[in-house]
Design a protein around this motif. Sequence first.
Motif, PDB file in Angstrom:
ATOM      1  N   ASP A 136      -7.611   3.269  -6.471  1.00 27.05           N
ATOM      2  CA  ASP A 136      -6.242   3.700  -6.167  1.00 27.05           C
ATOM      3  C   ASP A 136      -6.193   5.220  -5.987  1.00 27.05           C
ATOM      4  OD1 ASP A 136      -3.513   4.177  -6.036  1.00 27.05           O
ATOM      5  OD2 ASP A 136      -3.020   2.802  -7.652  1.00 27.05           O
ATOM      6  N   SER A 137      -6.767   5.944  -6.939  1.00 31.02           N
ATOM      7  CA  SER A 137      -6.762   7.403  -6.893  1.00 31.02           C
ATOM      8  C   SER A 137      -7.587   7.936  -5.731  1.00 31.02           C
ATOM      9  CB  SER A 137      -7.311   7.946  -8.216  1.00 31.02           C
ATOM     10  OG  SER A 137      -7.476   9.334  -8.169  1.00 31.02           O
TER      11      SER A 137
ATOM     12  N   PRO B  21      -7.687 -10.421  -6.613  1.00 35.90           N
ATOM     13  CA  PRO B  21      -6.305 -10.360  -6.115  1.00 35.90           C
ATOM     14  C   PRO B  21      -5.564  -9.089  -6.516  1.00 35.90           C
ATOM     15  CG  PRO B  21      -6.775 -12.530  -7.028  1.00 35.90           C
ATOM     16  CD  PRO B  21      -7.935 -11.652  -7.398  1.00 35.90           C
ATOM     17  N   GLU B  22      -5.818  -8.578  -7.721  1.00 40.88           N
ATOM     18  CA  GLU B  22      -5.121  -7.361  -8.148  1.00 40.88           C
ATOM     19  C   GLU B  22      -5.590  -6.144  -7.358  1.00 40.88           C
ATOM     20  OE1 GLU B  22      -4.398  -6.624 -12.332  1.00 40.88           O
ATOM     21  OE2 GLU B  22      -5.083  -8.645 -12.796  1.00 40.88           O
TER      22      GLU B  22
ATOM     23  N   MET C 273      -4.862  -2.166  -2.870  1.00 40.79           N
ATOM     24  CA  MET C 273      -5.281  -1.606  -1.588  1.00 40.79           C
ATOM     25  C   MET C 273      -4.266  -1.927  -0.494  1.00 40.79           C
ATOM     26  SD  MET C 273      -9.395  -2.281  -1.798  1.00 40.79           S
ATOM     27  CE  MET C 273      -9.698  -1.476  -0.213  1.00 40.79           C
ATOM     28  N   SER C 274      -3.688  -3.109  -0.547  1.00 42.05           N
ATOM     29  CA  SER C 274      -2.665  -3.474   0.447  1.00 42.05           C
ATOM     30  C   SER C 274      -1.469  -2.534   0.364  1.00 42.05           C
ATOM     31  CB  SER C 274      -2.208  -4.921   0.225  1.00 42.05           C
ATOM     32  OG  SER C 274      -3.254  -5.826   0.462  1.00 42.05           O
ATOM     33  N   ARG C 275      -1.094  -2.179  -0.853  1.00 40.79           N
ATOM     34  CA  ARG C 275       0.032  -1.256  -1.032  1.00 40.79           C
ATOM     35  C   ARG C 275      -0.281   0.110  -0.431  1.00 40.79           C
ATOM     36  NH1 ARG C 275       0.094   2.489  -4.576  1.00 40.79           N
ATOM     37  NH2 ARG C 275      -1.356   1.432  -5.997  1.00 40.79           N
ATOM     38  N   ILE C 276      -1.471   0.634  -0.720  1.00 38.69           N
ATOM     39  CA  ILE C 276      -1.844   1.957  -0.212  1.00 38.69           C
ATOM     40  C   ILE C 276      -1.899   1.954   1.312  1.00 38.69           C
ATOM     41  CG2 ILE C 276      -3.685   3.684  -0.143  1.00 38.69           C
ATOM     42  CD1 ILE C 276      -4.431   2.766  -3.001  1.00 38.69           C
TER      43      ILE C 276
ATOM     44  N   THR D   7       0.536   3.850   4.075  1.00 33.57           N
ATOM     45  CA  THR D   7      -0.018   4.714   5.119  1.00 33.57           C
ATOM     46  C   THR D   7       0.461   4.270   6.491  1.00 33.57           C
ATOM     47  OG1 THR D   7      -1.993   5.145   3.789  1.00 33.57           O
ATOM     48  CG2 THR D   7      -2.153   5.581   6.152  1.00 33.57           C
ATOM     49  N   ARG D   8       0.387   2.974   6.747  1.00 27.74           N
ATOM     50  CA  ARG D   8       0.816   2.435   8.039  1.00 27.74           C
ATOM     51  C   ARG D   8       2.304   2.681   8.260  1.00 27.74           C
ATOM     52  NH1 ARG D   8      -0.238  -3.687   8.421  1.00 27.74           N
ATOM     53  NH2 ARG D   8      -2.298  -2.937   7.790  1.00 27.74           N
TER      54      ARG D   8
END
Length: 206
Positions: free
Chosen positions: A75-76, A130-131, A136-139, A143-144
Amino acid sequence: MTKANDQISETPSVTSAERGRTSRAKLLAAAVELIPEVGWNAVTTRLVAARAEVRPGLVHYHFDSLEALLRAAVDSAMADVLEGPLSAMTGMDDPVEAMRAALAAMDAYQGDDPASVLFAEAYLAATRDPELNATMSRILGDTRASIEAWLTRHGTPQPEAVAELLCAFLDGIVLHRALVPVPGPDAYVEPLRRLLAASGSEEGTR
């Protein structure tokens, strides 16, 4: 005396909190280093603790599990890596020049450097966790969304689809660099100009 005693009693708690933040930061930094060095599945609690120069028990004191530490490290690291190209892109008015600036900001990532390998390891691990996938999906989603909003302000047609293409393009450039020679930013100027043409310009070419 009471005031002096109060100050003395407060000092250990402040020191402990600072020490805790330092230990947590060391663990995150150690995980970021180890993931590309040994591979996601080979990172252990003892390896991370040794690299961070802390007791192994502190891994589970600061994080629910080793996996939670690795997710936090990704995440970081991802947020830090994506910030440079995204800021270079959205900080410019001309979309094509902005993409050129984003590509230049990514010159440090040649596919086989630690940050690039960490991304590749994390992408693979996310297919089984899944977590991590959600993190990664959130980040990437954030960005998108930032790129889409920037394209919308510049009048680019179908900004959502173009934002997805640009994200895939930038990802692909880094992945390909590890395997084959990749052209410099200037090689993409004309294709990007057509892709990023404002709606008024696009109508004028018909």
